[in-house]
Design an enzyme around this catalytic site. Structure first.
Site, PDB file in Angstrom:
ATOM      1  N   LYS A 193     -25.474   0.081 -25.614  1.00 13.51           N
ATOM      2  CA  LYS A 193     -24.106  -0.374 -25.905  1.00 13.51           C
ATOM      3  C   LYS A 193     -23.988  -0.967 -27.313  1.00 13.51           C
ATOM      4  CE  LYS A 193     -22.413   0.504 -21.695  1.00 13.51           C
ATOM      5  NZ  LYS A 193     -21.392   1.531 -21.441  1.00 13.51           N
TER       6      LYS A 193
ATOM      7  N   GLU B  10     -13.802  -4.679 -21.874  1.00 18.30           N
ATOM      8  CA  GLU B  10     -14.020  -4.650 -20.431  1.00 18.30           C
ATOM      9  C   GLU B  10     -15.518  -4.546 -20.218  1.00 18.30           C
ATOM     10  OE1 GLU B  10     -13.564  -1.999 -22.230  1.00 18.30           O
ATOM     11  OE2 GLU B  10     -15.184  -0.696 -21.521  1.00 18.30           O
TER      12      GLU B  10
ATOM     13  N   SER C  66     -31.139   4.221 -20.809  1.00 11.88           N
ATOM     14  CA  SER C  66     -30.029   3.563 -21.511  1.00 11.88           C
ATOM     15  C   SER C  66     -30.108   2.050 -21.514  1.00 11.88           C
ATOM     16  CB  SER C  66     -28.706   4.011 -20.897  1.00 11.88           C
ATOM     17  OG  SER C  66     -28.679   3.723 -19.510  1.00 11.88           O
TER      18      SER C  66
END
Ligand SMILES: Cc1ncc(COP(=O)(O)O)c(C=O)c1O
Lengths: 395, 258
Positions: free
Chosen positions: A94, A116, A375
């Site tokens: 991210k 969010e 990830s």
């Protein structure tokens, strides 16, 4: 579509084939147009790339290594390579997106970011970038997720962000996005909405994929060094689909098969129909009248009834496939990778591992080479998994 | 052109326009409430077809939408309820793009027309996403009411005003629907900008909840849309009489002031 690669730029309506678009109220349209112009300018500017890449290196910890998972490979009979995005600062892919959007926020002269978050990883990354760049930060998080991911709430608060629990609807990621959009409708003149995946109105799906393509480009070069070519399969989990889009973007023009692994309870591609929500048109779990259905997944980060529009397009043209795995398979994979490789994956990433474990020797022929995007790391999930395992052994 | 014609006629007779909004399917007697507010001095009535993810709506209309969905309301049941009603002011539905998209633009427009609906407001279909909805609506005789916002620049404003049918919906503030203590300054500014650009009826909505605010907002335009304040009365258990009394108070305040 411009260019000949499957993952090219969207057309000037923001569409990948028939998916994408800009389905937002008029109050947000000027901001979407402004962002599109700002990103288009920045992405063509070598100085922007230099600043972005330098930050990812000196602050974010890039490049992330490629690890050959030898023990797991021996067990499965396929050669598994892990792209270690979990080693990035804040523990997931991210940060790649957030650093880019924080730079753009500064370019646009805005002082506040909102986001969010599902698992909390995007919220933590946004709060981190906000602290670094001196921006105000508000994160919306479904109440169910603030409970599943308590520690991430505290991390965001430590980083100086305000976390607002969302109590409407299913109280998960979908409702957090609704609430962030409602904030943005009122605050758009001073605030940038830092969307965490390849979804939302144009330019977000394209912009976030571009800001994640560094994962795929690094992995392509690393595979070239290690294999002298490309892997047979590239596998990633799919919530909105940003880590998948990022790694796919490095291999879309190769023979590698692209596989996006969805949670069984949130398999928009397969169980959904085309729909319009959160600013884009894409596959969506919904009822016969267009009411959006609630997704169900063990992992907060994949608990989403939709999927980024470019994935619907890649599925439609057959460039990528989107199978699903269930919660039990994910829990198994979570433990298996921990024990065999000494790597505790995020529950989200464990979906990608679970598919490889299940399909090795089946859909994945013995001896094939499989690149998996790891990830995120599983630290955030250990408390939840401990609880679930305690419950299942007691049963 | 039933809506635009009716609103022009009312405006040209010197009256300020009043359009109440209520959520369809909210209670068993919701159609009685619709008829009661229509008879209490409305120039048109907006019927909300509830959507699971209403991003332009604040807490009151969100609560009403989920209450109606929990009761089992669907676009089909709401249009069925309305088609039996004998209402002498134009009716407009307000809903979200996915409700239209799921049915298909042509089928949805046709079902509105068959139920006696005259117009529609779809807030998440901006200028750039008017196809295929706008032509489908036009072919079915449904007036497609478009929204402008305080941040809309002049060139966009001109294009939206040109394409909007029925009236031009000026969103009075930057934010979602809901009651506010005072009228936002942006309402009057936007009302005047749009009025300077068109002869079509211009109504301000979002953030107007009292007779005083209605009078103040109507100074810059042709009339007002009032939603959350009415829906709150209905959510709190008020029936057709309470709804009509509130709309009547808005009507008389406007009539006295202008
Ligand atoms: C580690 C990790 N992987 C994947 C995801 C899912 O997002 P995306 O599909 O955009 O990669 C999340 C979201 O929270 C995450 O935290």
């Amino acid at each position: 579509m411009s260019g000949s690669r499957p993952m090219a730029e969207p057309d000037d309506t923001g569409r990948f084939g028939e998916f994408g678009g800009r389905f937002v109220p008029e109050s947000l349209m000027p901001a979407c147009l402004e962002l599109e112009a700002a990103f288009t300018r920045a992405w063509a500017d070598p100085a922007f790339h230099a600043e972005y890449e330098d930050l990812l290196r000196t602050y974010g910890g890039r490049p992330s290594p490629l690890t050959e998972a030898k023990n797991l490979s021996a067990r499965l009979g396929v050669r598994v390579l892990l792209k270690r995005e979990e080693l990035n600062h804040t523990g997931s892919h991210k940060i790649n997106n957030v650093i880019g959007q924080a730079l753009l926020t500064r370019h646009m002269g805005k002082q506040r970011v909102i986001a969010e978050t599902g698992a909390g990883q995007h919220g933590v990354a946004t709060a981190t970038a906000a602290a670094y760049f001196g921006l105000d930060c508000t994160v919306y998080m479904g109440e169910v997720d603030t409970q599943r991911q308590e520690l991430n709430v505290f991390r965001m608060e430590l980083l100086g962000a305000e976390v607002i629990p969302v109590t409407s609807g299913s109280r998960t990621l979908k409702d957090a996005i609704n609430e962030a959009l409602r904030d943005w409708v009122a605050s758009v003149e001073t605030t940038h909405y830092c969307i965490g995946s390849v979804m939302g109105p144009h330019p977000y799906p394209w912009m976030v994929r571009e800001l994640q393509r560094i994962v795929g480009e690094e992995a392509r070069a690393q595979c070239d060094d290690l294999l002298g070519g490309v892997p047979d399969y590239v596998v990633a989990c799919v919530g909105g689909g940003s880590n998948a889009a990022g790694i796919f973007a490095g291999f879309d023009d190769t023979p590698a098969k692209l596989v996006g692994v969805q949670p069984e309870g949130g398999a928009a591609i397969g169980h959904g129909q085309p729909g319009v929500v959160h600013g884009h048109r894409s596959m969506l779990l919904q009822d016969e009248f267009g009411q959006v259905a609630e997704a169900h997944s063990i992992s907060a980060g994949l608990d989403y009834p939709g999927v980024g529009p470019e994935h619907s397009y890649l599925a439609q043209i057959g460039r990528a496939t989107y199978p699903w795995v269930n919660d039990d398979e994910v829990l198994e994979a979570f433990q298996l990778l921990s024990r065999t490789e000494g790597i505790i994956p995020a529950l989200e990433s464990a979906h990608a591992i679970a598919w490889v474990v299940r399909e090795a020797g089946r859909a994945l022929p013995a001896g094939s080479t499989v690149l998996v995007n790891l990830s995120g790391r599983g630290d955030k999930d250990v408390a939840q998994v401990r609880e679930i395992l305690a419950r299942t052994t007691a049963r | 052109m039933r809506i635009e014609a009716a609103l022009r006629a009312a405006r040209d007779s010197g009256r300020k326009l009043l359009v109440p909004y209520l959520t369809g399917g909210l209670s068993d007697d919701w159609v009685a409430s619709l008829l009661a507010v229509a008879a209490a001095g409305a120039d048109a009535v907006e019927i909300g077809i509830p959507f699971s993810d209403p991003v332009m709506d604040g807490p009151v209309i969100q609560a009403a939408s989920s209450a109606a969905l929990d009761r089992g309301a669907t676009p089909v049941s709401i249009l069925d309820d309305v088609s039996g009603a004998d209402c002498d002011v134009p009716l407009v539905v307000m809903t979200y793009a996915n409700i239209v998209h799921r049915a298909g633009a042509r089928r949805f427009a046709g079902s509105l027309a068959a139920a006696g609906i005259d117009g529609a407001i779809i807030p998440d279909l901006p200028l750039e996403e008017q196809e295929p909805w706008a032509p489908a609506a036009a072919d079915a005789g449904i007036e497609n009411i478009m929204l402008v916002a305080p941040v809309t620049p002049d060139d966009r404003l001109a294009r939206i005003v040109e394409q909007s049918r029925g009236w031009v919906y000026a969103v009075g503030l930057m934010g979602v629907t809901g009651e506010r203590i005072t009228l936002a300054a942006s309402a009057g500014v936007l009302g005047r900008r749009v009025k300077a650009m068109t002869d079509k009826p211009v109504l301000i909505g979002v953030g107007i909840s009292t007779p005083e605010q209605a009078v103040e907002a109507a100074a810059s335009c042709d009339g007002v849309i009032v939603g959350s304040a009415l829906v709150r009365i209905l959510l709190d258990g008020g029936g057709p009489e309470a709804a009509a009394a509130f709309v009547g108070s808005l009507r008389s305040a406007l009539d006295e002031a202008y």
